[in-house]
Design an enzyme around this catalytic site. Structure first.
Site, short mmCIF file in Angstrom:
data_model
loop_
_atom_site.label_atom_id
_atom_site.label_comp_id
_atom_site.label_asym_id
_atom_site.label_seq_id
_atom_site.Cartn_x
_atom_site.Cartn_y
_atom_site.Cartn_z
N SER A 74 26.71 39.94 59.70
CA SER A 74 25.40 40.57 59.28
C SER A 74 25.59 42.18 59.66
O SER A 74 25.12 43.04 58.81
CB SER A 74 24.16 39.95 59.92
OG SER A 74 24.08 40.19 61.30
N ARG A 79 48.71 36.51 72.31
CA ARG A 79 47.76 37.65 71.85
C ARG A 79 48.69 39.04 71.18
O ARG A 79 48.07 39.44 70.24
CB ARG A 79 46.92 38.10 72.92
CG ARG A 79 46.11 37.27 73.39
CD ARG A 79 45.10 37.72 74.54
NE ARG A 79 43.99 36.66 75.00
CZ ARG A 79 43.02 36.17 74.33
NH1 ARG A 79 42.44 36.79 73.33
NH2 ARG A 79 42.39 35.06 74.97
N MET A 104 35.29 38.02 68.22
CA MET A 104 34.98 37.36 69.49
C MET A 104 36.46 37.08 69.98
O MET A 104 36.74 36.10 70.45
CB MET A 104 34.13 36.19 69.26
CG MET A 104 32.79 36.43 68.76
SD MET A 104 32.02 37.58 69.54
CE MET A 104 31.14 36.68 70.93
N ILE A 108 39.56 38.31 72.49
CA ILE A 108 39.94 39.53 73.26
C ILE A 108 41.19 40.30 72.79
O ILE A 108 42.32 39.52 72.41
CB ILE A 108 40.47 38.91 74.64
CG1 ILE A 108 39.19 38.21 75.22
CG2 ILE A 108 40.94 39.91 75.65
CD1 ILE A 108 38.21 39.00 75.98
N ASN A 152 32.43 48.99 69.48
CA ASN A 152 32.00 47.67 69.30
C ASN A 152 30.36 47.74 69.45
O ASN A 152 29.92 48.67 70.06
CB ASN A 152 32.49 46.86 70.66
CG ASN A 152 32.14 45.39 70.73
OD1 ASN A 152 32.25 44.67 69.73
ND2 ASN A 152 31.70 45.05 71.83
N HIS A 194 27.32 45.47 71.21
CA HIS A 194 27.35 44.17 72.05
C HIS A 194 25.61 44.22 72.27
O HIS A 194 24.94 45.17 72.35
CB HIS A 194 27.81 44.82 73.37
CG HIS A 194 27.53 43.71 74.51
ND1 HIS A 194 28.45 42.58 74.54
CD2 HIS A 194 26.64 43.47 75.53
CE1 HIS A 194 28.10 41.95 75.69
NE2 HIS A 194 27.09 42.32 76.27
N ASP A 247 33.45 45.27 77.62
CA ASP A 247 32.14 45.79 77.32
C ASP A 247 31.77 46.96 78.41
O ASP A 247 30.61 47.24 78.90
CB ASP A 247 30.90 44.62 77.88
CG ASP A 247 31.11 43.55 76.59
OD1 ASP A 247 31.67 43.86 75.63
OD2 ASP A 247 30.90 42.49 77.01
N GLU A 292 20.14 45.99 65.73
CA GLU A 292 21.60 46.14 65.71
C GLU A 292 22.04 46.69 64.12
O GLU A 292 22.67 47.48 64.12
CB GLU A 292 22.44 44.95 65.71
CG GLU A 292 22.30 44.20 67.49
CD GLU A 292 23.28 43.00 67.45
OE1 GLU A 292 24.50 43.22 67.14
OE2 GLU A 292 22.98 42.19 68.30
C1 GAR Z 1 26.13 40.37 66.99
O1 GAR Z 1 24.77 40.01 67.92
C2 GAR Z 1 27.05 41.17 68.01
O2 GAR Z 1 26.08 41.85 68.80
C3 GAR Z 1 27.38 40.19 68.83
O3 GAR Z 1 27.58 39.08 68.02
C4 GAR Z 1 26.78 38.95 67.08
C5 GAR Z 1 27.37 39.23 65.64
O4 GAR Z 1 26.77 38.86 64.47
N1 GAR Z 1 28.74 40.54 69.65
C6 GAR Z 1 29.02 40.24 70.59
O5 GAR Z 1 28.61 39.28 71.13
C7 GAR Z 1 30.45 40.90 71.25
N2 GAR Z 1 30.69 40.62 72.35
P1 GAR Z 1 27.19 39.21 63.19
O6 GAR Z 1 28.38 38.39 62.86
O7 GAR Z 1 26.09 38.70 62.12
O8 GAR Z 1 27.27 40.76 62.79
#
Ligand code: GAR
EC number: 2.1.2.2
Length: 219
Positions: free
Chosen positions: A19, A71, A96, A98, A113, A115, A151, A180
């Protein structure tokens, strides 16, 4: 904002629904937006965001991390795709996985990024649950440069939301994700357009951007 003649070529890395990626793709459609989304990559072939990117006309590829022995090999495959597409800036949006220190260092100052917390609070996962447990009154999201420590990189922009009585993690997540979707396009525009620059481990905003409160959203 300083004048930027050419758009920065950006790759968005995702693992899921994408999203935030969609909000970035939509913002980048504006002719005066300083970045163009040239590529979307996912480490998960089943990420719904891949389909959404293709529907928007953006090249989108899966690089399945399970197909690589370690990795470093996965990151090398990422690097190859990024090089082939002439990418200048990486935007992690719900990615998600590393990344190796070597990959992160190779992209130092060129990878951001988002967060879902007001960093430095609640690094890592389950940020909404942990914010509720801690009893904070304000929660939110942060766009930051990526450094090897998770982070922990220099903060570009933040948006705050209230924590309301009766909130559960889903309600709080829903309030945060709205912000976001506003914050990430604004933060990418700051970086790609030169309104925010990384200096000595901190992000310095231009005067116009400071005056406009460009790196701070709150309700
Ligand atoms: C979002 O809330 C983002 O901040 C979080 O994953 C979600 C992804 O949503 N990111 C993390 O937690 C990174 N550590 P999306 O795929 O709908 O953008």
């Amino acid at each position: 904002m300083s004048v930027q003649k050419t758009k920065k070529r950006v790759a968005i890395l995702i693992s899921g629904r994408g999203s935030n990626m969609v909000s970035l793709i939509e913002a980048a459609r504006a002719t005066d937006y300083p970045a163009e989304i040239g590529l979307v990559l996912s480490n998960r072939p089943d990420a719904a965001g891949l389909t959404r990117a293709r529907e928007a006309g953006i090249p989108a590829h899966a690089i399945d991390h399970k197909a690589y022995p370690d990795r470093a090999a996965f990151d090398a495959a990422l690097q190859q795709e990024l090089d082939a597409a002439g990418i200048e800036l990486i935007v992690l949006a719900g990615f998600m996985r590393i990344l190796t220190d070597a990959f992160v260092e190779g992209w130092a100052g060129r990878m951001i990024n988002i967060h879902p917390s007001l960093l430095p609070l609640f690094k890592g996962t389950h940020t909404h649950e942990r914010a509720l447990e801690a009893g904070v009154r304000l929660h939110g999201c942060t766009v930051h440069y990526v450094v090897p420590e998770l982070d922990a990189g220099p903060i570009v922009a933040q948006a705050a939301v209230p924590v309301l009585p009766g909130d559960d993690a889903d309600a709080l997540a829903a309030r945060v994700i709205v912000q976001e979707h506003r914050l990430y396009p604004a933060a990418l525009a700051l970086i790609a357009g030169g309104g925010a620059v990384l200096e000595g481990g901190r992000v310095r905003l231009g005067k116009a951007e400071r005056d406009a409160g460009a790196a701070l959203l709150s309700l």
